[in-house]
Design a protein around this motif. Sequence first.
Motif, PDB file in Angstrom:
ATOM      1  N   PHE A  16       0.831  -1.198   0.000  1.00 59.74           N
ATOM      2  CA  PHE A  16       0.000   0.000   0.000  1.00 59.74           C
ATOM      3  C   PHE A  16       0.871   1.255   0.000  1.00 59.74           C
ATOM      4  N   GLU A  17       1.858   1.315   0.887  1.00 55.36           N
ATOM      5  CA  GLU A  17       2.718   2.499   0.979  1.00 55.36           C
ATOM      6  C   GLU A  17       3.417   2.786  -0.345  1.00 55.36           C
ATOM      7  N   ALA A  18       3.898   1.746  -0.996  1.00 55.68           N
ATOM      8  CA  ALA A  18       4.573   1.937  -2.290  1.00 55.68           C
ATOM      9  C   ALA A  18       3.591   2.482  -3.331  1.00 55.68           C
ATOM     10  N   LEU A  19       2.390   1.942  -3.356  1.00 52.31           N
ATOM     11  CA  LEU A  19       1.382   2.432  -4.302  1.00 52.31           C
ATOM     12  C   LEU A  19       1.013   3.880  -3.998  1.00 52.31           C
ATOM     13  N   ALA A  20       0.808   4.195  -2.713  1.00 45.70           N
ATOM     14  CA  ALA A  20       0.451   5.560  -2.322  1.00 45.70           C
ATOM     15  C   ALA A  20       1.567   6.540  -2.699  1.00 45.70           C
ATOM     16  N   ASP A  21       2.812   6.149  -2.450  1.00 47.32           N
ATOM     17  CA  ASP A  21       3.939   7.012  -2.826  1.00 47.32           C
ATOM     18  C   ASP A  21       3.972   7.243  -4.335  1.00 47.32           C
ATOM     19  N   GLY A  22       3.702   6.194  -5.102  1.00 46.59           N
ATOM     20  CA  GLY A  22       3.690   6.329  -6.553  1.00 46.59           C
ATOM     21  C   GLY A  22       2.586   7.255  -7.035  1.00 46.59           C
ATOM     22  N   ILE A  23       1.408   7.166  -6.415  1.00 48.79           N
ATOM     23  CA  ILE A  23       0.306   8.056  -6.788  1.00 48.79           C
ATOM     24  C   ILE A  23       0.638   9.495  -6.441  1.00 48.79           C
ATOM     25  N   ARG A  24       1.178   9.715  -5.244  1.00 46.87           N
ATOM     26  CA  ARG A  24       1.550  11.084  -4.862  1.00 46.87           C
ATOM     27  C   ARG A  24       2.618  11.643  -5.798  1.00 46.87           C
ATOM     28  N   SER A  25       3.584  10.811  -6.166  1.00 46.96           N
ATOM     29  CA  SER A  25       4.649  11.265  -7.076  1.00 46.96           C
ATOM     30  C   SER A  25       4.099  11.596  -8.460  1.00 46.96           C
ATOM     31  N   ALA A  26       3.169  10.801  -8.929  1.00 47.16           N
ATOM     32  CA  ALA A  26       2.610  11.015 -10.266  1.00 47.16           C
ATOM     33  C   ALA A  26       1.611  12.158 -10.300  1.00 47.16           C
ATOM     34  N   ALA A  27       0.904  12.365  -9.201  1.00 46.23           N
ATOM     35  CA  ALA A  27      -0.212  13.309  -9.233  1.00 46.23           C
ATOM     36  C   ALA A  27       0.005  14.483  -8.283  1.00 46.23           C
ATOM     37  N   ASP A  28      -0.392  14.333  -7.031  1.00 50.49           N
ATOM     38  CA  ASP A  28      -0.340  15.446  -6.086  1.00 50.49           C
ATOM     39  C   ASP A  28       0.245  14.970  -4.757  1.00 50.49           C
TER      40      ASP A  28
END
Length: 181
Positions: A16-28
Motif C-alpha cells: 500500500f505504501e509503495a502504491l500511495a507514494d507512486g500516486i503522490r509522485s505522479a499526481a499530487d
Amino acid sequence: MPRMLVAYDPAWPSLFEALADGIRSAADPQWVIEHIGSTAVPGMRAKPVIDLAIRVRDHDDFEAHRPALEAARWALGSSVTTHPVMVRKSDGIRSAIAHFFTAAEWETVNQRILRDWLREHPTDAARYAHAKCDAVAAAARGTASYNAAKTQVIQELVDAARHARGLPAVPVSDKRRDERK
C-alpha cells in the motif's frame, strides 16, 4: 469467478505504501491516501488486491491529475458509480484499486468507516470474513456475484459503524446493477 481469498499477508501495508507514494509522485504530493478494504484489516483473508482511498479536493482535482495517473499505469475502469475509480494491473491481473473521494465526502466514506469498524470489532471482522468465504462459494456456484453475496453483511456492519458515529444509514451498494447480480 473472483480471485480466491488468501491468508493475510503482512507485506500488504508495505505494498500500500509503495502504491500511495507512486500516486503522490505522479499526481499530487498533498493528497491524503489511506489503505482500505480487506487487505487493510490485519489478519483478514482477502483477495490480494490493495484498495486505496484518495482524498481529492473535488472532481476537477481528480480530472486534472488523471492523465498523470494514466501515465503511471492506472486506468479508469470499474462498475462503481458513486466516485471515480482507477485500477492497476500486474501481468494482466488487477492488483490495486484507487478510489477517489472529494474532501467534502471524506469523513462519511463507507469504505473508511467499515475498515475502522472491522479493525476495532474482531467479532464483526470474523463475521465479515465468513461472509466473504460464502460469497466466493456463491460466485463459484453462479448463484450470485461475489460482491452481491456479501452486500447484506456489509450493509449491516456499515449501518452499525455509521450509527456509532452518529451518521444515518445509507445504501452501501455502489456498483452498476449488472455487477450486483
